[in-house]
Design an enzyme around this catalytic site. Sequence first.
Site, short mmCIF file in Angstrom:
data_model
loop_
_atom_site.label_atom_id
_atom_site.label_comp_id
_atom_site.label_asym_id
_atom_site.label_seq_id
_atom_site.Cartn_x
_atom_site.Cartn_y
_atom_site.Cartn_z
N ASN A 1 2.30 -3.39 -6.73
CA ASN A 1 1.37 -3.23 -5.61
C ASN A 1 1.32 -1.75 -5.23
OD1 ASN A 1 0.00 -3.30 -3.19
ND2 ASN A 1 1.55 -4.50 -2.08
N LYS B 1 -0.56 -0.33 -3.15
CA LYS B 1 -0.92 -0.13 -1.73
C LYS B 1 -2.02 0.93 -1.59
CE LYS B 1 3.52 -1.94 -0.39
NZ LYS B 1 4.58 -2.03 0.58
N HIS C 1 -0.41 -10.35 2.65
CA HIS C 1 0.66 -9.35 2.62
C HIS C 1 1.08 -9.04 4.06
CE1 HIS C 1 2.94 -5.71 2.09
NE2 HIS C 1 3.07 -6.05 0.82
N GLU D 1 1.88 -6.42 5.52
CA GLU D 1 1.27 -5.24 6.15
C GLU D 1 -0.09 -5.61 6.75
OE1 GLU D 1 1.71 -2.64 2.78
OE2 GLU D 1 3.86 -2.52 3.18
N GLU E 1 8.47 -12.29 0.36
CA GLU E 1 8.76 -10.89 0.71
C GLU E 1 9.26 -10.83 2.15
OE1 GLU E 1 6.41 -7.92 -1.79
OE2 GLU E 1 5.05 -8.57 -0.23
N GLY F 1 9.66 -1.86 1.86
CA GLY F 1 9.65 -0.42 2.07
C GLY F 1 10.87 0.09 2.82
N SER G 1 11.62 -3.87 -1.56
CA SER G 1 12.54 -2.83 -2.05
C SER G 1 13.15 -3.15 -3.41
CB SER G 1 13.65 -2.57 -1.02
OG SER G 1 13.09 -2.02 0.15
P1 PGA Z 1 8.33 -2.21 -1.61
O1 PGA Z 1 6.99 -3.05 -1.31
O2 PGA Z 1 8.74 -2.56 -3.02
O3 PGA Z 1 7.94 -0.77 -1.47
O4 PGA Z 1 9.35 -2.66 -0.61
C1 PGA Z 1 6.83 -4.36 -1.75
C2 PGA Z 1 5.54 -4.94 -1.22
O5 PGA Z 1 5.15 -4.62 -0.10
O6 PGA Z 1 4.88 -5.72 -1.91
#
Ligand code: PGA
Length: 270
Positions: free
Chosen positions: A10, A12, A96, A98, A166, A172, A212
């Site tokens: 991803n 982003k 997601h 976010e 997740e 993140g 992460s």
């Molecule tokens: P990250 O993001 O690996 O940077 O923690 C994962 C995601 O948001 O899908």
Amino acid sequence: MTRPTIIAGNWKQNPSRGEGESLYRGVCEGLMARAVPPSLSVILLPPFPFLASLPPHPRVELGAQDVAVEPWGAYTGEVGAPTLREFGASHALVGHSERRTHLAESDAQIARKAKAALAAGLVPILCIGETEEERKSGVTDEVLDRQVVRVLEELPENGPLVIAYEPVWAIGAGVNATPAMAAAAHAFIRERLATLWSKERAQATPILYGGSVTAENAPELMREPEIGGVLVGGASLRPESFLAIVDAALAAAGGGKKQANSRSRAGGRS
Ligand code: PGA
């Protein structure tokens, strides 16, 4: 039970056009240099414009990071599932965290997005997960249950679905869920799918872990039989780290999985 292992990246709201094209080239070259079996799918989820500009590659599928609720219409700024499909997407992320957090997306909206994706021939990748507060107050299972049930209610009897567990606190953050914690959540999700759908369909549904994931922790995560792949954010932005995660999946597929019965079911669930 046959379900593909999925390594999804991803991107982003990254990278620039030049960086993205070079990242894509690096990943494609790395995949060509490896013996990747058909049972391993690599899916990249770049910002929308890249869907049109990245050349198709036999080892990579492309997905969108979001999809509109409606296929067409006066919804400025949205991109509908039929358009995504026409421009090369095979998958679409929905829900997601976010988007749930920053854009206040509700379970009801996410359910409609998953349905819209399926109607256009895209495989929805449904992201679910609890916040730190929810985990601390012991309601992780209730949260996952609500997020899954609300979407499944809207989906047709048949049709593919990928779930990405997740935990919000791990995204993140530089802190991943332990393999046992993730495996316990995955087992819970699969049990719910079996009750709501059927055992067969639940077994055929890939459940990925995200939050992460790095080249360092991927081998341990991928060894859990319940973890059917990973959704990678930060570490998908460099070919080396992303390909090292692909290598961890290849190693796990080549006999590096733990025995399913060696897992403690209650594991790290708290
Ligand atoms: P990250 O993001 O690996 O940077 O923690 C994962 C995601 O948001 O899908």
